[in-house]
Write a protein that holds these residues in place. Structure first.
Motif: not given
Length: 401
Positions: A22-29, A38-41, A372-375
């Motif tokens: 499975l490809p990694l298609v999206a991320t969000t903080w 903890y910090e998590s994505v 993909t990029l997430s601030w």
């Protein structure tokens, strides 16, 4: 801002056993956990043509173990079958993911038309995974307002929907060529050629505020045809960039109530990248010409308001700069210009834009995998970068001015 210094960087690789095929298609903080350690994505894997499964995982960092690669680990959140309801798509696609920290729930918008909510801690009578709505014609783009109260959706049927947080449609607008008449722009062209003064002193007398060439809005041959949505920082207005009648890339600006406020003036070579500066004064887009690519700015009324050159070579424009995305950080101080295999960070001072950092993605196959990029939603100079076609997680980087 004098400079940006990279003070922290870590890479966490995802093995094939953690996300098989499975490809990694999206991320969000995600919001910080109650314990504060903890910090998590949140990472979305899939679906793909060979495996119609969506796998949702949380990438967490245990700060008590230090800040190296081993401090990051994946935990399972949810997994479910996601067959595509649209025969026009080879497989479904995740267009947007948003995490609600107050509900500990994630909302995924799929191109096939489904809106899925995944609850980490469902209440009695609630499902952990629930399809809360569906758009029959399919979805082209979606974005939540900054206050998380309004969901904006551009459908494949040339309509624009606004939904409440309970996923009830309160406004539906059909895109029309008549929207061009809502423009508040004033034509300042030179008129007919035979009425122009062409003496030897004509150039010296020319009004410097009038452009020598007036754009017609011709499409860029490299336009990917995608729709892009971006909200103003206060959530009062939302902008939608789409192609009108296969002839022109147009930015429509709607109020929070779904009233068309204005459209962009014609710009030759305007592409689909769009990011509204959170402070609200400018929208950033990409204009591609034969010999260069520029970041161009628009006001809310659609008028052009400056630009800066990305300083790309002809070879770069045909390879790693073929597809360009834009994303402002949360406090409007840094504009990320996102290419296939690198991210450039630009800042502005004295009305001039400066390239402060260029982040090269550490992968030999990056040219085949769009990142993909997430601030970070709270820490202005922190971002996560992910490579979808490779076993590499979001790359978390700290910056300080």
């Amino acid at each position: 801002m004098r400079n940006l210094l990279n003070v922290y960087e870590t890479i966490s690789k995802i093995s094939s056993s953690e996300a098989p095929d499975l490809p990694l298609v999206a991320t969000t903080w995600c919001a910080r956990d109650s314990g504060g350690s903890y910090e998590s994505v949140l990472c979305v894997f899939g679906p793909s043509e060979d495996n119609a499964i969506i796998d949702l995982k949380r990438l967490e960092q245990d700060l008590s173990r230090g800040a190296d690669e081993s401090s990051w680990h994946l935990s399972n959140v949810a997994s479910w079958d996601a067959p595509c309801p649209s025969p026009e798509l080879a497989c479904d696609k995740v267009l947007d993911i948003h995490y609600f920290g107050d509900e500990r729930a994630a909302c995924l918008i799929l191109a096939g038309g489904d809106i899925v909510v995944v609850r980490e801690e469902p209440n009695d009578g609630q499902d952990k995974i629930e399809i809360v709505g569906s758009v029959d014609r399919g979805i082209a783009a979606a974005a939540w307002s900054p206050d998380e109260e309004v969901l904006s959706i551009s459908t494949c049927g040339e309509t624009f929907l606004l939904m409440t947080r309970d996923f009830e449609v309160f406004k539906e607008v059909a895109f029309s060529s008549a929207d061009l008449q809502s423009s508040k722009h004033v034509s300042v062209g030179w008129g007919k050629s035979e009425t122009q003064f062409k003496g030897k002193r004509a150039r010296a007398l020319r009004d410097p505020t009038v452009p020598e060439k007036v754009d017609e809005g011709k499409l860029s041959p490299f336009d990917n045809g995608k729709v892009q949505i971006s909200w103003r920082g206060d959530g009062a207005y939302v902008a939608v960039s789409s192609i009108e009648a296969l002839e022109r890339r147009l930015i429509r600006v709607f109020s929070r109530d779904g009233i068309l406020d204005g459209v962009s003036e014609p710009v030759d070579g305007l592409e689909g990248a769009l990011s509204w500066r959170p402070v609200g004064n400018l929208m950033a887009g990409i204009q591609r010409m034969k010999d260069r690519a520029e970041v161009v700015f628009f006001e809310r009324n659609g008028l052009r308001h400056g630009q800066f050159d990305l300083r790309l070579t002809p070879e770069a424009m045909e390879t790693w700069a073929l597809d360009i995305k834009l994303k402002w950080n949360v406090d409007s101080t840094v504009l990320a210009v996102h290419f296939r295999d690198r991210v450039q960070l630009w800042t502005m001072g004295n009305y001039h834009y400066y390239l402060k950092q260029e982040l090269r993605l550490p992968a030999s196959k990056a040219m085949s995998a769009v990142a993909t990029l997430s601030w970070h939603p709270e820490t202005p100079l922190r971002l996560a970068i992910s490579l979808g076609g490779m076993p590499l997680n979001p790359q978390s980087i700290y910056f300080e001015a």
